[in-house]
Motif scaffolding. Structure first.
Motif, mmCIF file in Angstrom:
data_model
loop_
_atom_site.group_PDB
_atom_site.id
_atom_site.type_symbol
_atom_site.label_atom_id
_atom_site.label_comp_id
_atom_site.label_asym_id
_atom_site.label_seq_id
_atom_site.Cartn_x
_atom_site.Cartn_y
_atom_site.Cartn_z
ATOM 1 N N UNK A 138 -11.925 4.204 5.409
ATOM 2 C CA UNK A 138 -13.258 4.191 6.028
ATOM 3 C C UNK A 138 -14.364 4.615 5.073
ATOM 4 N N UNK A 139 -14.021 5.197 3.923
ATOM 5 C CA UNK A 139 -15.051 5.563 2.948
ATOM 6 C C UNK A 139 -15.787 4.309 2.463
ATOM 7 N N UNK A 140 -17.118 4.340 2.437
ATOM 8 C CA UNK A 140 -17.858 3.225 1.842
ATOM 9 C C UNK A 140 -17.401 2.963 0.408
ATOM 10 N N UNK A 141 -17.510 1.727 -0.028
ATOM 11 C CA UNK A 141 -17.207 1.266 -1.392
ATOM 12 C C UNK A 141 -15.717 1.087 -1.678
ATOM 13 N N UNK A 142 -14.853 1.991 -1.238
ATOM 14 C CA UNK A 142 -13.451 1.940 -1.658
ATOM 15 C C UNK A 142 -12.707 0.750 -1.047
ATOM 16 N N UNK A 143 -11.915 0.071 -1.880
ATOM 17 C CA UNK A 143 -11.155 -1.098 -1.421
ATOM 18 C C UNK A 143 -9.742 -1.151 -1.990
ATOM 19 N N UNK A 144 -9.284 -0.090 -2.641
ATOM 20 C CA UNK A 144 -7.967 -0.125 -3.292
ATOM 21 C C UNK A 144 -6.840 -0.289 -2.275
ATOM 22 N N UNK A 145 -6.932 0.374 -1.118
ATOM 23 C CA UNK A 145 -5.892 0.234 -0.099
ATOM 24 C C UNK A 145 -5.907 -1.168 0.503
ATOM 25 N N UNK A 146 -7.105 -1.702 0.712
ATOM 26 C CA UNK A 146 -7.239 -3.064 1.243
ATOM 27 C C UNK A 146 -6.558 -4.052 0.298
ATOM 28 N N UNK A 147 -6.851 -3.950 -0.982
ATOM 29 C CA UNK A 147 -6.247 -4.853 -1.969
ATOM 30 C C UNK A 147 -4.724 -4.705 -1.987
ATOM 31 N N UNK A 148 -4.244 -3.479 -1.875
ATOM 32 C CA UNK A 148 -2.799 -3.231 -1.886
ATOM 33 C C UNK A 148 -2.130 -3.874 -0.665
ATOM 34 N N UNK A 149 -2.784 -3.775 0.493
ATOM 35 C CA UNK A 149 -2.211 -4.369 1.705
ATOM 36 C C UNK A 149 -2.092 -5.881 1.583
ATOM 37 N N UNK A 150 -3.050 -6.525 0.926
ATOM 38 C CA UNK A 150 -3.019 -7.969 0.784
ATOM 39 C C UNK A 150 -1.947 -8.416 -0.213
ATOM 40 N N UNK A 151 -1.745 -7.640 -1.268
ATOM 41 C CA UNK A 151 -0.825 -8.067 -2.321
ATOM 42 C C UNK A 151 0.600 -7.526 -2.146
ATOM 43 N N UNK A 152 0.755 -6.433 -1.396
ATOM 44 C CA UNK A 152 2.083 -5.821 -1.244
ATOM 45 C C UNK A 152 2.404 -5.598 0.242
ATOM 46 N N UNK A 153 2.072 -6.579 1.058
ATOM 47 C CA UNK A 153 2.203 -6.437 2.519
ATOM 48 C C UNK A 153 3.635 -6.126 2.953
ATOM 49 N N UNK A 154 4.578 -6.935 2.487
ATOM 50 C CA UNK A 154 5.943 -6.754 2.971
ATOM 51 C C UNK A 154 6.568 -5.491 2.398
ATOM 52 N N UNK A 155 6.229 -5.143 1.169
ATOM 53 C CA UNK A 155 6.728 -3.887 0.609
ATOM 54 C C UNK A 155 6.257 -2.700 1.447
#
Length: 446
Positions: free
Chosen positions: A170-187
């Motif tokens: 929920x922090x403004x600007x941060x997207x590292x978790x979002x990117x991780x979810x898209x690229x490592x979803x099944x893991x």
């Protein structure tokens, strides 16, 4: 399965999201000629070094062992030669012991699986999973850096019923978790199943704010193949990612004052920590790298970078295009709860989720004025506190009144300072008061 959208009940704000690095693929940082790996990358005691000057280490070699229960192992993120063990200034603002390593190639420990092959099946027992988590130095990667092996072992007379995965970001600007979810979803889903087994729980929920519809859709589709894992869309509302707010949003239970999520049967784990746990259990890989967002309105190439721990922050900023000329401040973390850092030679650590570069005009504080008793800070406080009062008693060092007004319940989200029309540094004073009250309580208990 995807559930209906949910949220917490009390307070909250919606600052500008500024997710300008969203939907960008994860880049990988280069390995420098020298890395400096702090031995305190977690809450609790620093790890105790088990290497000496001149030792040859590989990527994944144990550098330091956990000192007691609340501590974590530290591993080498590179291969090379130990130059020395000395102090280094960390993002915390304090100096801590660190291992300095001269890099020579990138030779990994033989038992680490470096492939991207997905491994679903886990035959380890609950205790064996927790032992492996301890061995591989896994800690909370949302910022708190609490050792995960402790969180997976609830105290006596406590029972975990729900595993909640914090993918809110929920922090403004941060997207590292979002990117991780898209690229490592099944893991992430496999990692969730593994942590469910470690806790002996039958229900897991992955909470994701509704501004990440692609992650919700992808994980929702894949979760149909995993038993008892629900994807929970959450209303965009800061600080939804706070443990107490996430617990209330997902399972409808409020954590009592001074208590932890386990008091209502919940264990909360950050989504990046889940992925690190997957790699630890299924790949035998220690926590030696993570994804960090490097961003800012004037940054040339806002991005998400997978970096080895111990790499200088300045190198990550260069990868994003370098420091803009009008840079005034660099924040480690997000703008609401992050901390300003003094130089770019500080090192990437387990708890560093982002680097926010702020230009001069946005970094300046407006002139503080007298409190007008508007009540905005009270209305938005997600913990039901009276922030203006807590600031006043902290300003005058009245720690007894601060304690009786439950100052230690403050989650330090910064919403009060954000909405204050008088530009009062409410959170700064509350942090001061909270620290002093906690010291007093600790002294009484000793």
């Amino acid at each position: 399965m995807i559930t209906k959208i949910r949220t917490f009940r009390k307070g909250g704000i919606h600052p500008s999201e500024n997710k300008i690095s969203a939907n960008k693929p994860i880049d990988t940082s280069n390995i420098p000629s020298l890395v400096v790996i702090p031995l305190s990358q977690h809450i609790g005691k620093p790890a105790i070094p088990v290497v000496n000057k001149g030792d040859i280490v590989k990527t994944g070699t144990l550098l330091a062992k956990a000192d007691g229960l609340i501590s974590a192992n530290i591993h080498s993120s590179v291969s090379g030669t130990v130059l020395k063990i000395d102090e280094v200034m960390t993002i915390s603002g304090f100096k801590h012991p660190a291992v300095y390593i001269e890099v020579d190639g990138d030779i990994w420990e033989d038992d680490i699986d470096t492939t991207d092959t997905l491994i679903k099946d886990c035959n380890l027992s609950s205790d064996e999973i927790k032992d492996k988590i301890l061995e591989k130095g896994i800690v909370g990667m949302g910022g708190a850096t609490f050792p995960l092996h402790v969180k997976l072992s609830p105290p006596p007379n406590s029972e975990a019923k729900y595993l909640l995965i914090n993918a809110v970001e929920c922090e403004p600007y941060l997207t590292c978790d979002h990117a991780l979810m898209l690229e490592k979803s099944e893991e992430i889903l496999v990692g969730t199943s593994i942590l469910m087994k470690a806790l002996n729980v039958e229900k897991a929920m992955i909470g994701i704010e509704a501004n990440k519809p692609d992650a919700i859709k992808k994980l929702g589709k894949l979760s149909d193949n995993y038993k008892n894992i629900d994807i929970v869309p959450l209303k965009v509302r800061y600080p939804q990612g706070g443990e107490k707010q996430l617990v209330e949003a997902c399972i409808g239970r409020q954590i009592p004052s001074g208590a932890l999520p386990i008091s209502v049967g919940a264990v909360v784990v950050n989504v990046a920590t889940v992925f690190a746990s997957y790699e630890a259990i299924q790949k035998n890989k220690p926590l030696i790298e993570r994804v960090i967002t490097v961003t800012g309105k004037h940054v040339e190439k806002p991005c998400n970078i997978r970096t080895r721990l111990g790499v200088p922050i300045g190198q990550l900023i260069e990868q994003a295009g370098g420091l803009p000329e009008n840079t005034k401040k660099i924040i480690a973390g997000g703008p609401m709860m992050g901390k300003a850092i003094s130089n770019i030679d500080m090192r990437a650590t387990k708890g560093l989720s982002g680097l926010l570069i702020i230009p001069t005009l946005e970094a300046q504080r407006n002139e503080m004025k007298n409190c007008i008793r508007c009540g905005k800070c009270v209305n938005i406080c997600c913990m039901g506190l009276t922030p203006y009062f807590l600031m006043n008693v902290s300003e005058f060092s009245d720690w007894d009144k601060a304690e009786s007004a439950h100052i230690t319940d403050c989650v330090e989200c910064g919403s009060c300072s954000f909405v204050c029309p008088a530009n009062r540094p409410i959170l700064d004073y509350i942090r001061l008061g909270k620290n002093n009250v906690m010291k007093a309580k600790k002294a009484r208990n000793n």
